[in-house]
Design a protein around this motif. Structure first.
Motif, PDB file in Angstrom:
ATOM      1  N   LYS A 199      32.885  44.887  50.990  1.00  0.00           N
ATOM      2  CA  LYS A 199      33.799  44.111  50.366  1.00  0.00           C
ATOM      3  C   LYS A 199      34.286  44.557  49.089  1.00  0.00           C
ATOM      4  CE  LYS A 199      30.272  40.211  51.954  1.00  0.00           C
ATOM      5  NZ  LYS A 199      29.237  39.616  50.937  1.00  0.00           N
ATOM      6  N   ASN A 229      29.330  47.096  49.578  1.00  0.00           N
ATOM      7  CA  ASN A 229      30.702  45.817  48.022  1.00  0.00           C
ATOM      8  C   ASN A 229      30.570  46.699  47.443  1.00  0.00           C
ATOM      9  OD1 ASN A 229      28.837  43.110  48.702  1.00  0.00           O
ATOM     10  ND2 ASN A 229      27.746  43.836  48.809  1.00  0.00           N
ATOM     11  N   THR A 272      39.084  39.887  46.767  1.00  0.00           N
ATOM     12  CA  THR A 272      38.569  39.563  47.765  1.00  0.00           C
ATOM     13  C   THR A 272      38.459  40.647  49.457  1.00  0.00           C
ATOM     14  OG1 THR A 272      36.200  39.787  46.438  1.00  0.00           O
ATOM     15  CG2 THR A 272      36.199  40.757  48.329  1.00  0.00           C
ATOM     16  N   LYS A 278      36.391  44.152  45.784  1.00  0.00           N
ATOM     17  CA  LYS A 278      36.818  43.893  44.624  1.00  0.00           C
ATOM     18  C   LYS A 278      37.860  44.084  44.457  1.00  0.00           C
ATOM     19  CE  LYS A 278      36.420  39.940  41.971  1.00  0.00           C
ATOM     20  NZ  LYS A 278      36.599  38.640  42.158  1.00  0.00           N
ATOM     21  N   ILE A 282      37.506  41.716  53.129  1.00  0.00           N
ATOM     22  CA  ILE A 282      36.184  42.256  54.054  1.00  0.00           C
ATOM     23  C   ILE A 282      36.903  43.199  54.591  1.00  0.00           C
ATOM     24  CG2 ILE A 282      34.230  41.193  54.550  1.00  0.00           C
ATOM     25  CD1 ILE A 282      34.781  38.968  52.534  1.00  0.00           C
ATOM     26  N   LYS A 286      29.444  46.567  57.209  1.00  0.00           N
ATOM     27  CA  LYS A 286      30.881  46.107  56.275  1.00  0.00           C
ATOM     28  C   LYS A 286      30.892  46.164  55.144  1.00  0.00           C
ATOM     29  CE  LYS A 286      29.079  40.868  55.168  1.00  0.00           C
ATOM     30  NZ  LYS A 286      29.618  39.709  55.375  1.00  0.00           N
TER      31      LYS A 286
END
Length: 502
Positions: free
Chosen positions: A182, A50, A210, A184, A212, A180
């Motif tokens: 993500k 993230n 966001t 933001k 992805i 993966k």
């Protein structure tokens, strides 16, 4: 009489003083061979990264399920990073994702050949991981100076865009089965971003602000493989960077006071001005409340009971400040404006300070009346929505004269406190001499590089011994000095200098 006073003063200093030590870990790094490759004893079963770009620095959190694929228990997990960003990593910490309240794991920086493309952090697991067992790691860190304005120069009224580059494949030292990322963003205005064909369908997928990337099946992708991604997004706030912060906390037992002073060397890493600064355009934009990339104001919350704040720069006192004292347990607020708006590429240095009642931060230990515990914030600093990144922070705790057996620790909580592990905090003990000191005051200095404003919530606990006679050193010395002066004056006054006949 003067020689007698000197001897007595020295004797008092020898009797009342004792050795001072600081208990801390020095910065150490493990030296690895130039051709070192981490042993493939782990496998990343599933990895989710993230990336948060809502502030003026990148913040990454990686949750990864690791599995021991070796036949022996393993306790060292290697985190690999490209060499060009290794020095930009700040506040790195690793925890057990499912038991975060048990504290962080020990992390050790490594040294390899300076021309190597990869460098490592070594994570020491608290307990060796048995063969075929799995553990979920929560890895968090910040990347300083990783955002770059594009275009590099804009007009005063133009909007600012930043770029951030990373790899779609997380740079890991081990094989990763699935992963993966993500990302933001602070707004939905993202004019440019890299698309991939690493999976079927659109990549990245958009969910509001966001994006992805993935998930990717990377079981057959070699560890360390890179797939460059670049995103460009709107960021209408300044990129506040403090190149150096010197923070002094001076403890006075006699005055019952904790005096704090901070000295900042600040700059704006945002887009530079393409034309000369226009005060008229700046005033109109403020009236219209238009977004600005300049640092116009800094908001600084202070602990309850803070008094006597001051704000000065290289020229002198700055009057564009407003202080709101806190009531009872409410925080006080100091809002101050720099002498001029700080646009991209501009610098500004200043200092501010205030006082607090020492009783709010200092306690005697139960077991020993001569031992004290001081608990203070490691870092305070302005609290801004766009965030602040610190390239270097020097915290100096100036203890009373005669303080000894000095020890310190950083209080950790179940969540990140924005500080690196204790092994990456440099500490030293020195003597600080000020007005009417005899031997000088004991000063504990802590130096940390690559921090962010997340460290504002961290707490520093300093323990030291300070006996009654340590506090009496200065009054005794001053009394002896004054008596010496009076005795010398009396002796001089009684010298017969009259002329007599022989």
């Amino acid at each position: 009489m003067r020689s007698f006073a000197t001897v007595v003063t020295a004797f008092c200093g020898l009797v009342l003083s004792s050795s001072s030590i600081v208990s801390a870990k020095s910065i150490e790094s493990k030296l690895l061979p130039a051709d070192f490759k981490p042993p493939q004893v782990f496998k990343n079963v599933n990895l989710v990264r993230n990336t948060n770009l809502e502030k003026g620095y990148a913040r990454e959190t990686i949750n990864v399920v690791i599995e021991n694929v070796d036949k022996q228990p393993q306790s060292e997990y290697y985190l690999s990073f490209p060499s060009d960003i290794f020095e930009q990593i700040g506040g790195l910490e690793v925890r057990n994702k499912k038991e975060a309240d048990k504290g962080r794991f020990d992390v050790e920086a490594s040294e390899v050949d300076p021309f190597s493309d990869v460098r490592y952090f070594i994570v020491h697991l608290p307990e060796p991981l048995a063969p075929s067992s799995q553990l979920t790691l929560g890895i968090s860190y910040s990347l300083l100076n990783s955002l770059h304005p594009r275009p590099a120069a804009i007009k005063q009224s133009d909007r600012q865009f930043l770029t951030y580059s990373f790899s779609a494949y997380v740079p890991s030292a081990y094989q990763t089965v699935t992963q993966k990322t993500k990302v933001k963003f602070p707004s939905a205005n993202i004019p440019d971003y890299t698309t991939t064909e690493l999976k079927s369908g659109a990549d990245p997928e958009r969910q509001g602000t966001t994006y992805i990337y993935g998930p990717y099946e990377t079981a057959n992708v070699a560890p360390g493989t890179s797939y460059p991604i670049t995103v460009r997004y709107e960021f209408t706030k300044p990129v506040i960077t403090v190149s150096l912060l010197e923070r002094d906390l001076e403890v006075s037992h006699w005055g019952g006071n904790l005096a704090t002073e901070e000295r900042y060397w600040l700059r704006n890493n945002g887009s530079k001005l393409l034309t000369q600064f226009s005060r008229v355009d700046y005033t109109v934009a403020n009236y219209q409340q238009s977004p600005s990339t300049a640092i116009k104001e800094l908001k600084y919350p202070l602990k309850p009971g803070s008094v006597d704040p001051y704000f000065t720069d290289d020229i002198g006192n700055v009057s564009t400040s407003r202080y709101r004292p806190g009531l009872k347990n409410r925080e006080a607020n100091l809002e101050f404006k720099p002498r001029y708006p700080v646009f991209g590429g501009w610098n500004y240095s200043f200092r501010l300070g205030w006082n607090n009642n020492l009783s709010s931060f200092l306690r005697r230990t139960v077991s020993n009346d001569d031992s004290y515990v001081l608990k203070v914030p490691f870092l305070e600093g302005p609290k801004m929505g766009e965030g602040i990144q610190y390239e270097k922070v020097v915290v100096r705790v100036i203890l009373p004269e005669g303080a000894r057996n000095v020890r310190y620790e950083i209080v950790e909580g179940p969540t990140s406190n924005g500080l690196p592990s204790a092994s990456q905090i440099q500490s030293s003990l020195s003597t600080h001499k000020t007005f009417m000191d005899t031997l000088g005051r004991t000063a504990l200095t802590l130096t940390v590089e690559s921090l962010t404003d997340e460290a504002r919530d961290s707490q520093l606990v300093v323990t030291y011994d300070y006996a009654f006679w340590d506090g009496m050193r200065k009054p005794i010395t001053i009394t002896i000095g004054l008596l010496s002066v009076f005795a010398a004056a009396w002796a001089v006054a009684n010298i017969d200098v009259s002329i007599k006949k022989r």
